[in-house]
Design a protein around this motif. Structure first.
Motif, PDB file in Angstrom:
ATOM      1  N   ARG A 120      -4.345   0.504  -8.073  1.00 43.66           N
ATOM      2  CA  ARG A 120      -4.035  -0.739  -7.354  1.00 43.66           C
ATOM      3  C   ARG A 120      -2.551  -0.769  -6.994  1.00 43.66           C
ATOM      4  O   ARG A 120      -1.722  -0.184  -7.680  1.00 43.66           O
ATOM      5  CB  ARG A 120      -4.361  -1.978  -8.197  1.00 43.66           C
ATOM      6  N   ASN A 155      -6.226  -3.496  -3.382  1.00 39.91           N
ATOM      7  CA  ASN A 155      -6.805  -2.169  -3.211  1.00 39.91           C
ATOM      8  C   ASN A 155      -6.530  -1.783  -1.765  1.00 39.91           C
ATOM      9  O   ASN A 155      -6.657  -2.630  -0.871  1.00 39.91           O
ATOM     10  CB  ASN A 155      -8.312  -2.184  -3.409  1.00 39.91           C
ATOM     11  N   CYS A 185       0.812  -1.218   0.000  1.00 40.41           N
ATOM     12  CA  CYS A 185       0.000   0.000   0.000  1.00 40.41           C
ATOM     13  C   CYS A 185       0.844   1.265   0.000  1.00 40.41           C
ATOM     14  O   CYS A 185       0.359   2.346  -0.340  1.00 40.41           O
ATOM     15  CB  CYS A 185      -0.950  -0.005   1.197  1.00 40.41           C
ATOM     16  N   ASP A 229      -7.227  -7.765  -5.325  1.00 41.59           N
ATOM     17  CA  ASP A 229      -7.743  -7.508  -6.672  1.00 41.59           C
ATOM     18  C   ASP A 229      -7.371  -8.614  -7.652  1.00 41.59           C
ATOM     19  O   ASP A 229      -8.204  -9.093  -8.402  1.00 41.59           O
ATOM     20  CB  ASP A 229      -7.214  -6.155  -7.169  1.00 41.59           C
ATOM     21  N   ARG A 255      -6.933   1.113   1.547  1.00 41.63           N
ATOM     22  CA  ARG A 255      -7.669   2.220   2.163  1.00 41.63           C
ATOM     23  C   ARG A 255      -6.943   2.566   3.447  1.00 41.63           C
ATOM     24  O   ARG A 255      -6.673   1.684   4.257  1.00 41.63           O
ATOM     25  CB  ARG A 255      -9.114   1.818   2.449  1.00 41.63           C
TER      26      ARG A 255
END
Length: 133
Positions: free
Chosen positions: A82, A119, A73, A129, A121
């Protein structure tokens, strides 16, 4: 009010990350007596299904520390937002062979090493994904 909404957003994000871990991270890989039953056992143990208690057609378990997925991430996202892991990880793909309603689902396990695309957050993965060679 803004503080309450921010706290709720953080809680939802945490729950999505926790759900991601439950559905996709198995590190170290759980040992089962019969290797070909790995997916059947893990899909039931982790209660992985789709809406309406239907068997999930495909699920991937990652056999690497969650920190490797969190680290993805922090990497630059691709054109559609992504993030990809820095290295290939050990995975088990569980593909539905037969069954429609959970828990009467039978899966075929395939072990591979692939990059994982997630993905994110709030700096944490919330959805697996895809994977790529």
């Amino acid at each position: 009010m803004t503080l309450v909404l921010a706290a709720l957003a953080g809680l939802v994000s945490c729950q999505n990350y926790q759900t991601f871990l439950q559905k996709h991270v198995d590190n170290p890989r759980t040992r089962v007596q019969r290797a070909q039953r790995y997916c059947d056992i893990m899909m039931q143990r982790r209660r992985v299904m789709v809406r309406g208690n239907h068997c999930k057609p495909l699920n991937t378990f990652v056999h690497a520390p969650a920190r490797d997925l969190v680290a993805a991430c922090n990497r630059r996202p691709n054109a559609v937002g992504r993030h990809t892991t820095r290295r290939r990880l050990s995975l088990t793909n569980c593909r539905l062979l037969r069954g429609r309603n959970w828990p009467r689902c039978t899966y075929r396990a395939q072990q591979v090493r692939r990059y994982v695309v997630v993905n994110c957050r709030n700096g944490k993965p919330v959805h697996l994904d895809s994977t790529r060679p």
